[in-house]
Motif scaffolding. Sequence first.
Motif, PDB file in Angstrom:
ATOM      1  N   THR B 188      23.768   0.436  42.766  1.00  0.00           N
ATOM      2  CA  THR B 188      22.531  -0.104  43.324  1.00  0.00           C
ATOM      3  C   THR B 188      21.368   0.609  42.637  1.00  0.00           C
ATOM      4  O   THR B 188      21.577   1.574  41.894  1.00  0.00           O
ATOM      5  CB  THR B 188      22.453   0.150  44.844  1.00  0.00           C
ATOM      6  OG1 THR B 188      22.732   1.529  45.105  1.00  0.00           O
ATOM      7  CG2 THR B 188      23.432  -0.714  45.614  1.00  0.00           C
ATOM      8  N   GLY B 189      20.163   0.152  42.895  1.00  0.00           N
ATOM      9  CA  GLY B 189      19.001   0.825  42.317  1.00  0.00           C
ATOM     10  C   GLY B 189      17.744   0.007  42.502  1.00  0.00           C
ATOM     11  O   GLY B 189      17.766  -1.042  43.143  1.00  0.00           O
ATOM     12  N   TYR B 190      16.661   0.525  41.915  1.00  0.00           N
ATOM     13  CA  TYR B 190      15.325  -0.041  42.157  1.00  0.00           C
ATOM     14  C   TYR B 190      14.633  -0.262  40.815  1.00  0.00           C
ATOM     15  O   TYR B 190      13.427  -0.272  40.734  1.00  0.00           O
ATOM     16  CB  TYR B 190      14.570   0.984  43.007  1.00  0.00           C
ATOM     17  CG  TYR B 190      13.377   0.511  43.818  1.00  0.00           C
ATOM     18  CD1 TYR B 190      13.398  -0.663  44.564  1.00  0.00           C
ATOM     19  CD2 TYR B 190      12.234   1.292  43.876  1.00  0.00           C
ATOM     20  CE1 TYR B 190      12.302  -1.043  45.330  1.00  0.00           C
ATOM     21  CE2 TYR B 190      11.136   0.926  44.638  1.00  0.00           C
ATOM     22  CZ  TYR B 190      11.176  -0.251  45.358  1.00  0.00           C
ATOM     23  OH  TYR B 190      10.091  -0.603  46.125  1.00  0.00           O
ATOM     24  N   SER B 191      15.461  -0.403  39.752  1.00  0.00           N
ATOM     25  CA  SER B 191      14.882  -0.447  38.411  1.00  0.00           C
ATOM     26  C   SER B 191      15.125  -1.775  37.695  1.00  0.00           C
ATOM     27  O   SER B 191      14.446  -2.087  36.727  1.00  0.00           O
ATOM     28  CB  SER B 191      15.473   0.676  37.557  1.00  0.00           C
ATOM     29  OG  SER B 191      16.850   0.420  37.301  1.00  0.00           O
ATOM     30  N   GLY B 192      16.128  -2.538  38.136  1.00  0.00           N
ATOM     31  CA  GLY B 192      16.489  -3.751  37.417  1.00  0.00           C
ATOM     32  C   GLY B 192      17.452  -3.507  36.274  1.00  0.00           C
ATOM     33  O   GLY B 192      17.905  -4.439  35.621  1.00  0.00           O
ATOM     34  N   GLU B 193      17.790  -2.234  36.032  1.00  0.00           N
ATOM     35  CA  GLU B 193      18.768  -1.899  34.987  1.00  0.00           C
ATOM     36  C   GLU B 193      20.139  -1.671  35.628  1.00  0.00           C
ATOM     37  O   GLU B 193      20.242  -1.506  36.847  1.00  0.00           O
ATOM     38  CB  GLU B 193      18.341  -0.612  34.265  1.00  0.00           C
ATOM     39  CG  GLU B 193      17.025  -0.726  33.522  1.00  0.00           C
ATOM     40  CD  GLU B 193      17.034  -1.763  32.411  1.00  0.00           C
ATOM     41  OE1 GLU B 193      18.117  -2.060  31.870  1.00  0.00           O
ATOM     42  OE2 GLU B 193      15.952  -2.289  32.098  1.00  0.00           O
ATOM     43  N   LEU B 194      21.156  -1.614  34.774  1.00  0.00           N
ATOM     44  CA  LEU B 194      22.433  -1.095  35.232  1.00  0.00           C
ATOM     45  C   LEU B 194      22.151   0.286  35.831  1.00  0.00           C
ATOM     46  O   LEU B 194      21.415   1.080  35.234  1.00  0.00           O
ATOM     47  CB  LEU B 194      23.383  -0.953  34.037  1.00  0.00           C
ATOM     48  CG  LEU B 194      24.735  -0.302  34.319  1.00  0.00           C
ATOM     49  CD1 LEU B 194      25.601  -1.186  35.211  1.00  0.00           C
ATOM     50  CD2 LEU B 194      25.462  -0.007  33.011  1.00  0.00           C
ATOM     51  N   GLY B 195      22.712   0.570  36.995  1.00  0.00           N
ATOM     52  CA  GLY B 195      22.404   1.871  37.570  1.00  0.00           C
ATOM     53  C   GLY B 195      23.244   2.188  38.785  1.00  0.00           C
ATOM     54  O   GLY B 195      23.885   1.305  39.364  1.00  0.00           O
ATOM     55  N   TYR B 196      23.247   3.450  39.134  1.00  0.00           N
ATOM     56  CA  TYR B 196      24.076   3.950  40.231  1.00  0.00           C
ATOM     57  C   TYR B 196      23.257   4.876  41.100  1.00  0.00           C
ATOM     58  O   TYR B 196      22.394   5.608  40.604  1.00  0.00           O
ATOM     59  CB  TYR B 196      25.290   4.711  39.669  1.00  0.00           C
ATOM     60  CG  TYR B 196      26.140   3.838  38.777  1.00  0.00           C
ATOM     61  CD1 TYR B 196      27.214   3.109  39.289  1.00  0.00           C
ATOM     62  CD2 TYR B 196      25.828   3.695  37.423  1.00  0.00           C
ATOM     63  CE1 TYR B 196      27.965   2.264  38.467  1.00  0.00           C
ATOM     64  CE2 TYR B 196      26.568   2.858  36.594  1.00  0.00           C
ATOM     65  CZ  TYR B 196      27.634   2.151  37.120  1.00  0.00           C
ATOM     66  OH  TYR B 196      28.366   1.317  36.320  1.00  0.00           O
ATOM     67  N   GLU B 197      23.553   4.851  42.393  1.00  0.00           N
ATOM     68  CA  GLU B 197      22.955   5.803  43.314  1.00  0.00           C
ATOM     69  C   GLU B 197      24.091   6.646  43.897  1.00  0.00           C
ATOM     70  O   GLU B 197      25.106   6.105  44.342  1.00  0.00           O
ATOM     71  CB  GLU B 197      22.140   5.077  44.389  1.00  0.00           C
ATOM     72  CG  GLU B 197      20.888   4.456  43.759  1.00  0.00           C
ATOM     73  CD  GLU B 197      20.039   3.610  44.683  1.00  0.00           C
ATOM     74  OE1 GLU B 197      18.817   3.814  44.707  1.00  0.00           O
ATOM     75  OE2 GLU B 197      20.595   2.727  45.365  1.00  0.00           O
TER      76      GLU B 197
END
Lengths: 128, 366
Positions: B188-197
């Motif tokens: 998940t994330g808040y950037s619009g990129e591939l991402g991890y929390e």
Amino acid sequence: MIPADLRYHHEHEWARVHGGQATVGISHFAQDALGDIVFIDLPKVGTVVNAGQQIGEVESTKTTSTIYTPVGGTISKVNTDLKDHPEVVNSDPYGKGWMVVIDLTDGGDVDKLMTAAQYEAFLSTQKH
Amino acid sequence: MKHTPLIDRHRAHGAKLVDFAGWEMPIQYASVVDEYHRVRTKAGLFDVSHMGRIAVSGPGSLAFLQRMTTNDVRKLAVGQAHYSMVCNERGGIKDDIFVYRTAESDYLLCVNASNREKILQWITEHQRAAGDACGIEDRTSDLAQLAVQGPASRDILLAVGADNVAGLKLHHSCESRPAGIPCFVARTGYSGELGYEINVPADKAADLWTQLLKKGEDAGLKPAGLGARDLLRLEMGYLLYGNDIGEDTTPLEAGADWTVAFQKGDFIGRQALQEQAQAGPARRLVAFELLEKAVPRHGFRILDPSSSRPIGEVASGNLSPLLQKGIGLGYVLSSFAPPGTALAIEIRGKILPAAVVKPPFYKRKA
């Protein structure tokens, strides 16, 4: 970070006087407080301005700040490089980040500005 | 001011720290724009431990969350998450949240830092009143949260040994062991990129931070602050609580209709939202771009360009580093909401032309 050969306005602009002209920009303190500068709106060549008047705006990723001219006169040159590279004001506020050159109406305006030592003392009273 | 377990790391990196909802948080390390570009092209490491994490567990948790949130929690498989809203009786947004289903009857809510206490109080009162068989536990102080965002983020997690995140789909989560530390990792994330929390025990957070930066160095990972995070989310059209939404705006007005599952049964705010859905909201949040270079800001007026009549207000705005245009989100009368509609934005007395666009402003390369 406060060049000795410049004069300073309390809104954190500087003026470098040469002959009947002054080059104007914003101080290191100002650019640091603004953060990343992304757009600068500057006046047109030929505009007549009075000392202390608003002449443009600096937009950073955080906020908008007004540019006040520390001296009065006629805008004779505008730094057009800042249109595509406003970030130069962050990296070189006293050099390549200059904003306008003004043909001075009254050389006395400059005498009302702070010296480097006075500006340094002024900054120490500002909350950063 | 409150501090995350990473405050000493931020200070050591020379971060500029600001008060964010009562937390002393890094707005930038060196440059907001550089940190933004790093996330779009490589990867950035964010401390988002200020976000509230609230565990809801027990046999009654599903029924309880169905009533407290607008989205349909029944649709979540174990290990899945979705975006949702907590509304008041008027359909106004108390908070926009992420709901993670972590086990059969266990859920983790990720709420905004500014709303944590309000939401805790709101859901606790409702749980008591209805006697739902579930427990509510604020996990914010015992769990730190790091976000790794950017195209290199998967490789970076693999480099610290979180092997099982490799196949993780968007909005899915799993238990994993980055740097050998037991964590809860979500894509998940808040950037619009591939991402991890990554939710990590607070006492191990600084260790994980250091290991990620060390192992992620070759992939270009560096810390990124809240300034970059705000630019990234704005280009995606993601909502920011307090700017774009609040107690006096509804999910329908905010264009988040898809988070409202009317068919699931009753929930707080349902009746008001149903009435609004039938009548059609009078105003809508739109994405817009300026046609001349300038920067729109929160609170600027939006005008009808043909009559100069005020028709709305800017909620969020900035200069898009990607488009090099002023972009923003704002509420306008619904007749001005269709993409392509001409708007004007009043910026310090100047009237500048703008147009409604369909968000996002930025689309990730596949």
